[in-house]
Design a protein around this motif. Structure first.
Motif, PDB file in Angstrom:
ATOM      1  N   MET A  73       0.831  -1.209   0.000  1.00  0.00           N
ATOM      2  CA  MET A  73       0.000   0.000   0.000  1.00  0.00           C
ATOM      3  C   MET A  73       0.863   1.256   0.000  1.00  0.00           C
ATOM      4  O   MET A  73       0.644   2.190  -0.775  1.00  0.00           O
ATOM      5  CB  MET A  73      -0.904   0.017   1.239  1.00  0.00           C
ATOM      6  N   VAL A  74       1.835   1.256   0.911  1.00  0.00           N
ATOM      7  CA  VAL A  74       2.694   2.431   1.068  1.00  0.00           C
ATOM      8  C   VAL A  74       3.603   2.595  -0.150  1.00  0.00           C
ATOM      9  O   VAL A  74       3.815   3.719  -0.640  1.00  0.00           O
ATOM     10  CB  VAL A  74       3.534   2.311   2.362  1.00  0.00           C
ATOM     11  N   LYS A  75       4.136   1.487  -0.658  1.00  0.00           N
ATOM     12  CA  LYS A  75       5.060   1.536  -1.793  1.00  0.00           C
ATOM     13  C   LYS A  75       4.418   2.204  -3.005  1.00  0.00           C
ATOM     14  O   LYS A  75       5.045   3.019  -3.686  1.00  0.00           O
ATOM     15  CB  LYS A  75       5.507   0.116  -2.154  1.00  0.00           C
ATOM     16  N   TRP A  76       3.147   1.877  -3.279  1.00  0.00           N
ATOM     17  CA  TRP A  76       2.482   2.396  -4.472  1.00  0.00           C
ATOM     18  C   TRP A  76       1.581   3.598  -4.189  1.00  0.00           C
ATOM     19  O   TRP A  76       0.997   4.157  -5.113  1.00  0.00           O
ATOM     20  CB  TRP A  76       1.678   1.283  -5.139  1.00  0.00           C
ATOM     21  N   GLY A  77       1.447   4.000  -2.910  1.00  0.00           N
ATOM     22  CA  GLY A  77       0.678   5.201  -2.581  1.00  0.00           C
ATOM     23  C   GLY A  77      -0.827   5.003  -2.545  1.00  0.00           C
ATOM     24  O   GLY A  77      -1.573   5.987  -2.569  1.00  0.00           O
ATOM     25  N   LEU A  78      -1.291   3.746  -2.454  1.00  0.00           N
ATOM     26  CA  LEU A  78      -2.736   3.507  -2.408  1.00  0.00           C
ATOM     27  C   LEU A  78      -3.363   4.130  -1.171  1.00  0.00           C
ATOM     28  O   LEU A  78      -4.489   4.651  -1.220  1.00  0.00           O
ATOM     29  CB  LEU A  78      -3.009   2.000  -2.436  1.00  0.00           C
ATOM     30  N   HIS A  79      -2.648   4.104  -0.041  1.00  0.00           N
ATOM     31  CA  HIS A  79      -3.175   4.674   1.199  1.00  0.00           C
ATOM     32  C   HIS A  79      -3.406   6.181   1.057  1.00  0.00           C
ATOM     33  O   HIS A  79      -4.400   6.721   1.558  1.00  0.00           O
ATOM     34  CB  HIS A  79      -2.228   4.387   2.363  1.00  0.00           C
ATOM     35  N   LYS A  80      -2.512   6.873   0.342  1.00  0.00           N
ATOM     36  CA  LYS A  80      -2.680   8.310   0.130  1.00  0.00           C
ATOM     37  C   LYS A  80      -3.889   8.593  -0.754  1.00  0.00           C
ATOM     38  O   LYS A  80      -4.653   9.540  -0.499  1.00  0.00           O
ATOM     39  CB  LYS A  80      -1.427   8.904  -0.524  1.00  0.00           C
ATOM     40  N   ARG A  81      -4.076   7.779  -1.800  1.00  0.00           N
ATOM     41  CA  ARG A  81      -5.201   7.994  -2.714  1.00  0.00           C
ATOM     42  C   ARG A  81      -6.531   7.877  -1.963  1.00  0.00           C
ATOM     43  O   ARG A  81      -7.439   8.686  -2.144  1.00  0.00           O
ATOM     44  CB  ARG A  81      -5.150   6.978  -3.857  1.00  0.00           C
ATOM     45  N   ILE A  82      -6.632   6.878  -1.128  1.00  0.00           N
ATOM     46  CA  ILE A  82      -7.876   6.671  -0.368  1.00  0.00           C
ATOM     47  C   ILE A  82      -8.111   7.830   0.589  1.00  0.00           C
ATOM     48  O   ILE A  82      -9.204   8.417   0.633  1.00  0.00           O
ATOM     49  CB  ILE A  82      -7.817   5.342   0.395  1.00  0.00           C
ATOM     50  N   SER A  83      -7.097   8.189   1.360  1.00  0.00           N
ATOM     51  CA  SER A  83      -7.249   9.230   2.381  1.00  0.00           C
ATOM     52  C   SER A  83      -7.496  10.605   1.781  1.00  0.00           C
ATOM     53  O   SER A  83      -8.419  11.319   2.184  1.00  0.00           O
ATOM     54  CB  SER A  83      -6.002   9.272   3.271  1.00  0.00           C
ATOM     55  N   LEU A  84      -6.660  11.003   0.820  1.00  0.00           N
ATOM     56  CA  LEU A  84      -6.827  12.317   0.196  1.00  0.00           C
ATOM     57  C   LEU A  84      -8.142  12.385  -0.576  1.00  0.00           C
ATOM     58  O   LEU A  84      -8.784  13.444  -0.631  1.00  0.00           O
ATOM     59  CB  LEU A  84      -5.657  12.610  -0.738  1.00  0.00           C
ATOM     60  N   GLY A  85      -8.562  11.264  -1.158  1.00  0.00           N
ATOM     61  CA  GLY A  85      -9.829  11.242  -1.888  1.00  0.00           C
ATOM     62  C   GLY A  85     -10.998  11.535  -0.975  1.00  0.00           C
ATOM     63  O   GLY A  85     -11.902  12.305  -1.320  1.00  0.00           O
ATOM     64  N   ILE A  86     -10.989  10.943   0.216  1.00  0.00           N
ATOM     65  CA  ILE A  86     -12.079  11.180   1.175  1.00  0.00           C
ATOM     66  C   ILE A  86     -12.080  12.632   1.625  1.00  0.00           C
ATOM     67  O   ILE A  86     -13.119  13.294   1.650  1.00  0.00           O
ATOM     68  CB  ILE A  86     -11.943  10.231   2.376  1.00  0.00           C
ATOM     69  N   VAL A  87     -10.897  13.142   1.999  1.00  0.00           N
ATOM     70  CA  VAL A  87     -10.818  14.524   2.511  1.00  0.00           C
ATOM     71  C   VAL A  87     -11.202  15.542   1.443  1.00  0.00           C
ATOM     72  O   VAL A  87     -11.935  16.502   1.712  1.00  0.00           O
ATOM     73  CB  VAL A  87      -9.387  14.812   3.042  1.00  0.00           C
ATOM     74  N   SER A  88     -10.720  15.361   0.216  1.00  0.00           N
ATOM     75  CA  SER A  88     -10.947  16.364  -0.835  1.00  0.00           C
ATOM     76  C   SER A  88     -12.376  16.343  -1.367  1.00  0.00           C
ATOM     77  O   SER A  88     -12.849  17.345  -1.900  1.00  0.00           O
ATOM     78  CB  SER A  88      -9.965  16.149  -1.987  1.00  0.00           C
ATOM     79  N   LYS A  89     -13.074  15.237  -1.193  1.00  0.00           N
ATOM     80  CA  LYS A  89     -14.419  15.136  -1.749  1.00  0.00           C
ATOM     81  C   LYS A  89     -15.522  15.320  -0.712  1.00  0.00           C
ATOM     82  O   LYS A  89     -16.702  15.412  -1.061  1.00  0.00           O
ATOM     83  CB  LYS A  89     -14.591  13.773  -2.438  1.00  0.00           C
TER      84      LYS A  89
END
Length: 480
Positions: free
Chosen positions: A104-120
């Protein structure tokens, strides 16, 4: 008193107590072996609480002390086992999940999920706080509380930097909502926090109740689902966020946009992760009937195998996860602590110490069961502010198992109450690493942490017996 001084005192006090308890005249009803197990147990608890030595290293001390004090040896004489408990099966759940988390961390999936929730979620201050809570709580269900906090705090601080002094309340609410949400979200799944696998292992060995991934969802998820909206309302009201104008969340939106489309590594990580989640949830209901020897650890290792075997770029030999990434993301401290907890808990039971302590507390028999569980929760929630929650669980659960059986109160209810309440560390930095990290930002004061945390602790202590008795044990019928 400085932390170093506390450690020095803890070191001396722990050793003295072990020697006094281990070699004084044997108390009535306790064997010499039990007496020495009690001495080592007290030493470890004192060392854990004061951090006289690093917590994982303290968990390894039975390897030194059990043979020296005649408690056991490499071949397990006196029927007190030692080495096998350091390889307890739940340790490998943490190992397997480490590879999934590393991917998750290597490919940034955790960031996509978290930032997606906050920004939307919206730019109203109230919904912005909700966005942070949901994002961190969700991520903390699948990765360590600390990692979820470290990941989201920079986003909160970046947004906070665009706000003026008039929005101090919002800035504090954003920063504090992250460690609190990480703690609350981590309760939902077996892999969400170190406390859960440690407690689950001790419960199975102490009272014979096996709790799998789906079983824990019945325990932890209702609590998270009930507490998250209460926590959100409390934070909004406490910091008066509901009276503030809209804010600029363009930073979070820009960071999300900069991620671009999902890369191949992210896609495969998401597929494997979702596949494992489905297997965990359906094991006891569906496919486990045809594979009776498969466990949650089997699923975790399958996930680890898949991310190590699926190529992202076959020509260059790049895979979803590599050995170094996966190995480094395994929470080895938690693995060792869990092993040491199992050694101590089993020795406590097998040497007769748990039964001896239970007989001493038999006077509690006849007190209302719910009241006892609430008292356990209150005591645990106070102690957990001073040391890590996994240490509290490792020290308390073996005793609670014996006490519950002796006084006629469900040992499972008492042990689950302790496990849940050990996570209510909301008031002080030492209580949990996320608290310390948030406090270190300088955006909040000790007064903010203590006053806000006290209210959340009280809410949690009110909620947990209701959820435990009416949802976990009521609706789901989860009892020993």
């Amino acid at each position: 008193m400085g932390k170093f001084k506390i450690r020095k005192i803890g070191f001396i006090v722990g050793i003295l107590l072990m020697l006094i308890i281990g070699f004084m005249p044997t108390p009535e009803g306790l064997t010499v072996i039990g007496q020495r197990v009690l001495g080592v147990t007290v030493l470890m608890v004192v060392f854990w609480i004061t951090e006289a030595m690093p917590i994982p290293f303290t968990s390894l001390l039975p390897i030194l002390l059990f043979p020296l004090m005649g408690i056991t040896g490499a071949k397990g004489q006196n029927d007190i086992q030692l080495f096998k408990h350091y390889a307890y099966q739940t340790c490998y759940l943490l190992v397997g999940v480490g590879f999934l988390s590393g991917s998750m961390v290597k490919w940034g999936l955790h960031k996509r999920i978290s930032l997606g929730i906050v920004s939307k979620i919206g730019k109203k201050p109230t919904t912005l706080i909700l966005g942070f809570i949901l994002a961190v709580a969700f991520m903390s269900m699948w990765m360590s509380n600390t990692a979820a906090t470290v990941m989201m705090l920079p986003v909160a601080l970046a947004i906070a930097s665009t706000l003026g002094d008039d929005a101090k309340g919002l800035r504090k609410a954003m920063v504090l909502s992250i460690p609190y949400a990480a703690t609350i979200g981590g309760l939902a799944t077996v892999i969400g926090t170190t406390t859960n696998p440690t407690g689950i292992g001790l419960i199975e060995d102490s009272i014979g109740v096996s709790i799998d991934f789906l079983d824990w969802l019945k325990i932890g998820l209702p609590f998270t689902v009930v507490l998250v909206p209460l926590f959100w309302i409390y934070m909004v009201k406490f910091f008066k966020v509901d009276k503030m104008p809209p804010v600029d969340i363009s930073i979070a939106k820009k960071q999300y946009k900069d991620l671009g489309p999902m890369n191949k590594g992210e896609k495969w990580t998401a597929i494997v992760f979702l596949f494992c989640c489905v297997l965990w949830v359906t094991r006891s209901l569906v496919w486990g009937k045809w594979m009776p020897y498969a466990t949650d650890e089997t699923v975790a290792m399958l996930g680890a195998f898949l991310v190590m075997a699926i190529p992202v770029n076959f020509k260059e030999g790049e895979y979803v996860c590599d050995w170094k990434t996966g190995f480094n993301d395994i929470p080895w401290n938690a693995v060792i602590l869990l092993g040491g907890s199992m050694v101590m808990g089993n020795a406590f039971k097998d040497a007769g110490v748990a039964g001896w302590v239970a007989n001493m507390l038999s006077g509690l028999e006849g007190i209302n069961a719910v009241l006892i569980v609430i008292i356990v929760g209150i005591v645990t929630s106070v102690i957990t502010e001073l040391t890590t929650n996994a240490v509290v669980v490792a020290a308390f659960l073996p005793v609670l198992a014996a006490v519950g059986q002796a006084i006629g109160v469900s040992p499972l209810a008492m042990m689950l109450g302790c496990m849940l309440a050990s996570n209510f560390a909301f008031m002080l930095p030492p209580g949990t690493p996320p608290n310390a990290i948030a406090y270190g930002t300088g955006e909040i004061t000790m007064k903010d942490l203590m006053t806000c945390g006290l209210g959340l602790k009280i809410i949690s202590l009110i909620v947990f017996p209701i959820v435990l008795y009416f949802i976990t044990m009521g609706i789901f019928g989860f009892t020993a």
